[in-house]
Design a protein around this motif. Structure first.
Motif, short mmCIF file in Angstrom:
data_model
loop_
_atom_site.label_atom_id
_atom_site.label_comp_id
_atom_site.label_asym_id
_atom_site.label_seq_id
_atom_site.Cartn_x
_atom_site.Cartn_y
_atom_site.Cartn_z
N SER A 5 0.75 -1.44 0.01
CA SER A 5 -0.02 -0.02 -0.17
C SER A 5 0.69 1.42 -0.07
O SER A 5 0.59 2.24 -0.66
N ALA A 6 2.13 1.13 0.82
CA ALA A 6 2.88 2.39 0.82
C ALA A 6 4.30 1.95 1.21
O ALA A 6 4.48 0.86 1.64
N VAL A 7 5.18 2.90 0.85
CA VAL A 7 6.66 2.64 1.38
C VAL A 7 7.21 3.73 2.19
O VAL A 7 6.71 4.96 1.62
N CYS A 8 7.99 3.78 3.19
CA CYS A 8 8.32 4.82 3.86
C CYS A 8 9.91 4.64 4.38
O CYS A 8 10.16 3.51 4.56
N SER A 9 10.54 5.77 4.63
CA SER A 9 11.98 5.74 5.11
C SER A 9 12.30 7.04 5.71
O SER A 9 11.96 7.83 5.38
N ASP A 10 13.12 6.75 6.50
CA ASP A 10 13.64 8.09 7.22
C ASP A 10 15.12 8.14 7.67
O ASP A 10 15.39 6.86 8.42
N GLY A 11 15.91 8.81 7.54
CA GLY A 11 17.24 8.83 7.83
C GLY A 11 17.37 9.04 9.19
O GLY A 11 18.33 8.66 9.81
N GLY A 12 16.73 9.72 9.81
CA GLY A 12 16.74 10.05 11.39
C GLY A 12 16.03 9.09 12.32
O GLY A 12 15.19 8.22 11.76
N HIS A 13 16.25 9.28 13.44
CA HIS A 13 15.40 8.36 14.36
C HIS A 13 14.05 8.78 15.00
O HIS A 13 14.12 8.75 16.18
N GLY A 14 13.45 9.64 14.06
CA GLY A 14 12.23 9.97 14.57
C GLY A 14 11.11 8.82 14.77
O GLY A 14 11.42 7.75 14.30
N PHE A 15 9.75 9.05 15.25
CA PHE A 15 9.05 8.25 15.46
C PHE A 15 8.37 7.58 13.80
O PHE A 15 8.17 6.58 13.46
N VAL A 86 7.00 -0.66 5.37
CA VAL A 86 6.18 -0.98 4.35
C VAL A 86 4.86 -1.56 4.67
O VAL A 86 4.64 -2.09 5.73
N THR A 87 3.72 -0.77 4.13
CA THR A 87 2.37 -1.12 4.57
C THR A 87 1.89 -1.88 3.57
O THR A 87 2.06 -1.59 2.20
N THR A 88 1.27 -3.07 3.88
CA THR A 88 0.66 -4.14 3.30
C THR A 88 -0.83 -4.14 3.15
O THR A 88 -1.39 -3.76 4.14
N ARG A 89 -1.39 -4.81 2.38
CA ARG A 89 -3.14 -4.85 2.43
C ARG A 89 -2.95 -6.32 1.83
O ARG A 89 -2.47 -6.88 0.89
N GLY A 90 -3.89 -7.23 2.51
CA GLY A 90 -4.46 -8.46 2.00
C GLY A 90 -3.60 -9.70 2.73
O GLY A 90 -3.77 -10.68 2.41
N ILE A 91 -2.58 -9.35 3.51
CA ILE A 91 -1.71 -10.23 4.15
C ILE A 91 -1.80 -10.27 5.63
O ILE A 91 -1.78 -9.31 6.07
#
Length: 179
Positions: A5-15, A86-91
């Motif tokens: 559904s979506a992909v995300c990343s961040d180089g910092g240690h935020g939430f 990674v956000t998934t749908r259907g699993i």
């Protein structure tokens, strides 16, 4: 079969992590440019305990259905806001056994190592949400619903809309535990 559904990343240690058009998984390391990239553990509290332990939390996956579940309790949560890559749908991510492999798109493979252990940062993000992502079983034990963690076995680009295929391990299926 499910989908990304979506992909995300961040180089910092935020939430929370910003949503991206794509992420690149690197074999044995994790998500390119993400704060949790590495062979050894990168989660700050675990680094403080033992910085040499293996990184079993290279990739964090959450099922989109969790957002719908918490919405019914009055919480608005979107992709990346709980820190997943990674956000998934259907699993049924939470129902997978340890060692299950997820094929994400045409090349990437992630092996599931265990459950994410929801922390108090979730409560700081939305007051009352921690109770929704950590339930209780009939025997009183914790039911962790904030996704699963994995390691990258094969690298590759992952984008929203990519297929997710599950490959179950041979032998007895071991339940997921927190990692």
């Amino acid at each position: 079969m499910g989908t990304v559904s979506a992909v995300c990343s961040d180089g910092g240690h935020g939430f929370s992590k910003p949503v991206r058009d794509r992420i690149l998984l690197l074999e044995g390391l994790g998500v390119e440019g993400d704060a949790h990239l590495g062979v050894t553990v990168q989660h700050r509290s675990r680094v403080a305990q033992d910085p040499t332990q293996p990184n079993l939390r290279q990739v964090h996956l959450i099922h989109q259905e969790l957002f719908e579940e918490v919405a019914a309790a009055g919480f608005t949560v979107g992709p990346g806001q709980l820190g997943e890559n990674v956000t998934t749908r259907g699993i049924d991510l939470l129902g997978l056994p340890r060692g299950a492999r997820l094929r994400l798109g045409p090349e990437a493979v992630v092996e599931i190592t265990g459950l994410r252990n929801p922390c108090l940062q979730i409560e700081g993000f939305r007051r009352g949400l921690l109770k929704e992502v950590v339930g209780r079983a009939e025997d009183g034990s914790a039911v962790r619903k904030a996704g699963v963690m994995g390691v990258v076995l094969a690298g590759g680009e992952v984008r929203p809309g990519d297929a997710v295929q599950v490959e179950l391990p041979d032998g007895p299926h071991l339940p997921l535990e927190r990692v």
